[in-house]
Write a protein that holds these residues in place. Sequence first.
Motif, PDB file in Angstrom:
ATOM      1  N   GLU A 188       0.842  -1.188   0.000  1.00 46.93           N
ATOM      2  CA  GLU A 188       0.000   0.000   0.000  1.00 46.93           C
ATOM      3  C   GLU A 188       0.881   1.242   0.000  1.00 46.93           C
ATOM      4  OE1 GLU A 188      -2.261  -0.269   3.586  1.00 46.93           O
ATOM      5  OE2 GLU A 188      -0.569   0.348   4.841  1.00 46.93           O
ATOM      6  N   SER A 189       0.297   2.342  -0.443  1.00 49.09           N
ATOM      7  CA  SER A 189       1.049   3.594  -0.544  1.00 49.09           C
ATOM      8  C   SER A 189       1.452   4.132   0.825  1.00 49.09           C
ATOM      9  CB  SER A 189       0.206   4.636  -1.279  1.00 49.09           C
ATOM     10  OG  SER A 189      -1.065   4.796  -0.647  1.00 49.09           O
ATOM     11  N   PHE A 190       0.672   3.844   1.871  1.00 48.36           N
ATOM     12  CA  PHE A 190       0.970   4.377   3.193  1.00 48.36           C
ATOM     13  C   PHE A 190       2.269   3.794   3.757  1.00 48.36           C
ATOM     14  CE2 PHE A 190      -3.648   4.239   2.572  1.00 48.36           C
ATOM     15  CZ  PHE A 190      -3.924   5.599   2.611  1.00 48.36           C
ATOM     16  N   SER A 191       2.543   2.537   3.454  1.00 50.57           N
ATOM     17  CA  SER A 191       3.797   1.929   3.906  1.00 50.57           C
ATOM     18  C   SER A 191       4.992   2.541   3.186  1.00 50.57           C
ATOM     19  CB  SER A 191       3.759   0.417   3.674  1.00 50.57           C
ATOM     20  OG  SER A 191       2.794  -0.204   4.491  1.00 50.57           O
ATOM     21  N   LEU A 192       4.836   2.807   1.893  1.00 50.09           N
ATOM     22  CA  LEU A 192       5.917   3.445   1.139  1.00 50.09           C
ATOM     23  C   LEU A 192       6.198   4.835   1.704  1.00 50.09           C
ATOM     24  CD1 LEU A 192       7.904   3.725  -1.172  1.00 50.09           C
ATOM     25  CD2 LEU A 192       5.992   4.295  -2.688  1.00 50.09           C
ATOM     26  N   ALA A 193       5.156   5.594   2.007  1.00 45.85           N
ATOM     27  CA  ALA A 193       5.348   6.929   2.573  1.00 45.85           C
ATOM     28  C   ALA A 193       6.026   6.856   3.932  1.00 45.85           C
ATOM     29  CB  ALA A 193       4.002   7.639   2.687  1.00 45.85           C
ATOM     30  N   ALA A 194       5.647   5.865   4.753  1.00 43.24           N
ATOM     31  CA  ALA A 194       6.264   5.717   6.073  1.00 43.24           C
ATOM     32  C   ALA A 194       7.743   5.372   5.950  1.00 43.24           C
ATOM     33  CB  ALA A 194       5.534   4.631   6.869  1.00 43.24           C
ATOM     34  N   PHE A 195       8.094   4.557   4.963  1.00 44.95           N
ATOM     35  CA  PHE A 195       9.503   4.251   4.714  1.00 44.95           C
ATOM     36  C   PHE A 195      10.255   5.518   4.324  1.00 44.95           C
ATOM     37  CE2 PHE A 195      11.840   0.150   4.067  1.00 44.95           C
ATOM     38  CZ  PHE A 195      11.132  -0.570   5.004  1.00 44.95           C
ATOM     39  N   ALA A 196       9.608   6.363   3.523  1.00 46.73           N
ATOM     40  CA  ALA A 196      10.246   7.608   3.106  1.00 46.73           C
ATOM     41  C   ALA A 196      10.509   8.519   4.308  1.00 46.73           C
ATOM     42  CB  ALA A 196       9.375   8.320   2.081  1.00 46.73           C
ATOM     43  N   VAL A 197       9.590   8.554   5.261  1.00 44.62           N
ATOM     44  CA  VAL A 197       9.783   9.370   6.463  1.00 44.62           C
ATOM     45  C   VAL A 197      10.982   8.862   7.263  1.00 44.62           C
ATOM     46  CG1 VAL A 197       8.761  10.037   8.664  1.00 44.62           C
ATOM     47  CG2 VAL A 197       7.386  10.107   6.586  1.00 44.62           C
ATOM     48  N   LEU A 198      11.156   7.542   7.341  1.00 45.48           N
ATOM     49  CA  LEU A 198      12.346   7.003   8.011  1.00 45.48           C
ATOM     50  C   LEU A 198      13.609   7.437   7.276  1.00 45.48           C
ATOM     51  CD1 LEU A 198      11.216   3.358   8.918  1.00 45.48           C
ATOM     52  CD2 LEU A 198      11.304   5.378  10.395  1.00 45.48           C
ATOM     53  N   GLY A 199      13.529   7.516   5.948  1.00 45.48           N
ATOM     54  CA  GLY A 199      14.659   8.028   5.179  1.00 45.48           C
ATOM     55  C   GLY A 199      14.952   9.474   5.517  1.00 45.48           C
ATOM     56  N   ALA A 200      13.904  10.262   5.757  1.00 41.08           N
ATOM     57  CA  ALA A 200      14.096  11.659   6.158  1.00 41.08           C
ATOM     58  C   ALA A 200      14.786  11.743   7.516  1.00 41.08           C
ATOM     59  CB  ALA A 200      12.745  12.373   6.198  1.00 41.08           C
ATOM     60  N   CYS A 201      14.433  10.832   8.427  1.00 35.82           N
ATOM     61  CA  CYS A 201      15.096  10.786   9.735  1.00 35.82           C
ATOM     62  C   CYS A 201      16.598  10.552   9.566  1.00 35.82           C
ATOM     63  CB  CYS A 201      14.492   9.683  10.600  1.00 35.82           C
ATOM     64  SG  CYS A 201      12.791   9.956  11.124  1.00 35.82           S
ATOM     65  N   LEU A 202      16.955   9.635   8.681  1.00 36.44           N
ATOM     66  CA  LEU A 202      18.371   9.360   8.425  1.00 36.44           C
ATOM     67  C   LEU A 202      19.064  10.560   7.807  1.00 36.44           C
ATOM     68  CD1 LEU A 202      18.027   5.743   6.975  1.00 36.44           C
ATOM     69  CD2 LEU A 202      18.988   6.355   9.196  1.00 36.44           C
ATOM     70  N   ALA A 203      18.386  11.220   6.853  1.00 32.03           N
ATOM     71  CA  ALA A 203      18.982  12.366   6.168  1.00 32.03           C
ATOM     72  C   ALA A 203      19.268  13.503   7.144  1.00 32.03           C
ATOM     73  CB  ALA A 203      18.047  12.841   5.057  1.00 32.03           C
ATOM     74  N   LEU A 204      18.440  13.665   8.148  1.00 23.10           N
ATOM     75  CA  LEU A 204      18.604  14.766   9.101  1.00 23.10           C
ATOM     76  C   LEU A 204      19.656  14.493  10.160  1.00 23.10           C
ATOM     77  CD1 LEU A 204      14.946  15.955   9.819  1.00 23.10           C
ATOM     78  CD2 LEU A 204      16.783  17.301   8.796  1.00 23.10           C
ATOM     79  N   THR A 205      20.041  13.239  10.351  1.00 24.61           N
ATOM     80  CA  THR A 205      20.856  12.912  11.520  1.00 24.61           C
ATOM     81  C   THR A 205      22.203  12.269  11.204  1.00 24.61           C
ATOM     82  OG1 THR A 205      19.583  10.858  11.731  1.00 24.61           O
ATOM     83  CG2 THR A 205      18.891  12.720  13.092  1.00 24.61           C
ATOM     84  N   VAL A 206      22.230  11.145  10.493  1.00 27.21           N
ATOM     85  CA  VAL A 206      23.480  10.390  10.366  1.00 27.21           C
ATOM     86  C   VAL A 206      23.986  10.225   8.937  1.00 27.21           C
ATOM     87  CG1 VAL A 206      23.086   9.097  12.497  1.00 27.21           C
ATOM     88  CG2 VAL A 206      22.215   8.202  10.340  1.00 27.21           C
ATOM     89  N   ALA A 207      23.222  10.659   7.951  1.00 30.44           N
ATOM     90  CA  ALA A 207      23.661  10.499   6.561  1.00 30.44           C
ATOM     91  C   ALA A 207      24.726  11.541   6.221  1.00 30.44           C
ATOM     92  CB  ALA A 207      22.470  10.638   5.611  1.00 30.44           C
TER      93      ALA A 207
END
Length: 447
Positions: A188-207
């Motif tokens: 479902e699209s909601f799971s893909l969006a939630a994965f993207a938010v986790l990617g944003a968490c990584l981009a803001l902190t440890v990437a």
Amino acid sequence: MLVVLGLGIALAASWLLVRRPWLAPWAVVFLFGTTAELRLRISDSFGVAKDALVVLLLGVTVLAVLQGRTSLAARLPPLSVGFPLTVLVGLYLLDLGGDHGGGWVFGTRLLLEPLLLLFTGLVTPRPEAALRHLVHAMTAFLAAEAVLAWIQQAVGPDALVYQWGYAFGSQVRLSSGGTLRSPGSFEESFSLAAFAVLGACLALTVASRRQAVVLWISVAAVLGATQVRTAVLQLAVLAIVVLLRQGKTRAAAVGVVGAAAGAVLAAGVYLVSATVPGGPVRPLLFTLNGRFDAWGVAYQGISSLVRGNGVGALGAGSTRAEAGLVSAAPAYDPNRESAALFAGDPSFLDSSWAQVLSDVGLVGVVALLAVVVAYAGWLSEPARRDDGAAWLGLAVLAVSVVDWISRTTLGSYPTGFMTFYLLGLATGAALTVGQDRVRLPSKEART
């Protein structure tokens, strides 16, 4: 032949993870992110692969502890976290409002498996290296998902159903405006969006900077193709986390109030939707797209408030119990009209908070809140040292509190599984003492 090939790959992966357990994030990201597609294209049995991976990671972690390659005592949570967590798990095991039936088995599993992933992330040898591999894997995976999502946009919903074989109402969903919400390789699209938010968490902190650029472009592309409102709210929460990290507490407090007021205004004035397909369109402020009705199902009287309706009596546990151990992947069936779950259906609680309330009562909800608050306190000390991994853990906690509002269960697959594993890795890396630690560049270097 396929079974032999799969067995060979599984044995090779097991051997590699035993030797180098910090490579596990590659398996976690790509298996969790592609299982839905593999189930549809190859076999429904691929759904069991996630459970096998959890068992494998747990076995690898226990072996590493026995070999002295990682410290168990140094990574276990303090009593302030462990006690409410034990209460929550104990309530699920006791099932005071239920009868330990099939719903209890699946409902409890959906809680325990993500917690096992939290444990494996915490105790993984060299968690700082594992976290780096997780960033690499997520950067590559989200970029590929962004491309796939926009290919799906170009193809359109009709082709996705009649040619790609997706089920309407599951992988193929439309927004209130009638536009496609791309599922990527997810169910479902909601799971893909939630994965993207986790990617944003990584981009803001440890990437790294380069990885952050790729992640942010991928996140923007995915969220544009999925059109999930909860993800926008989660990004607002991440902005508040950034302000807190910079020491701007007053600005963060204003941001909380502003975000809440903006969400209410948008929901009440600008956003409208229908609770059921073809039904009357009403402002979301008064219905939250029917979620008030859905959440209300969790309350079945004072007894349900005190001890719950029973684990798995309603919601995700009940639907999984009906589906059996190996459930059929959603797929287009020309001989049957697609059935969707909507507000008022007792199997559609659509909220982890409501699910916990239904499963084990108000004490369980309070215990879950206590776990979140205590876990944030646990990470506060390394966060004060401006440790990137600690801030990643806090960011994941913050977006999870919001995500659980509209996520079916804490153990939603794949997002709940991935979230707890990521939280464990971030915490393990934050607690690791040594020079090889994951950190953001210094504030001077970022300016």
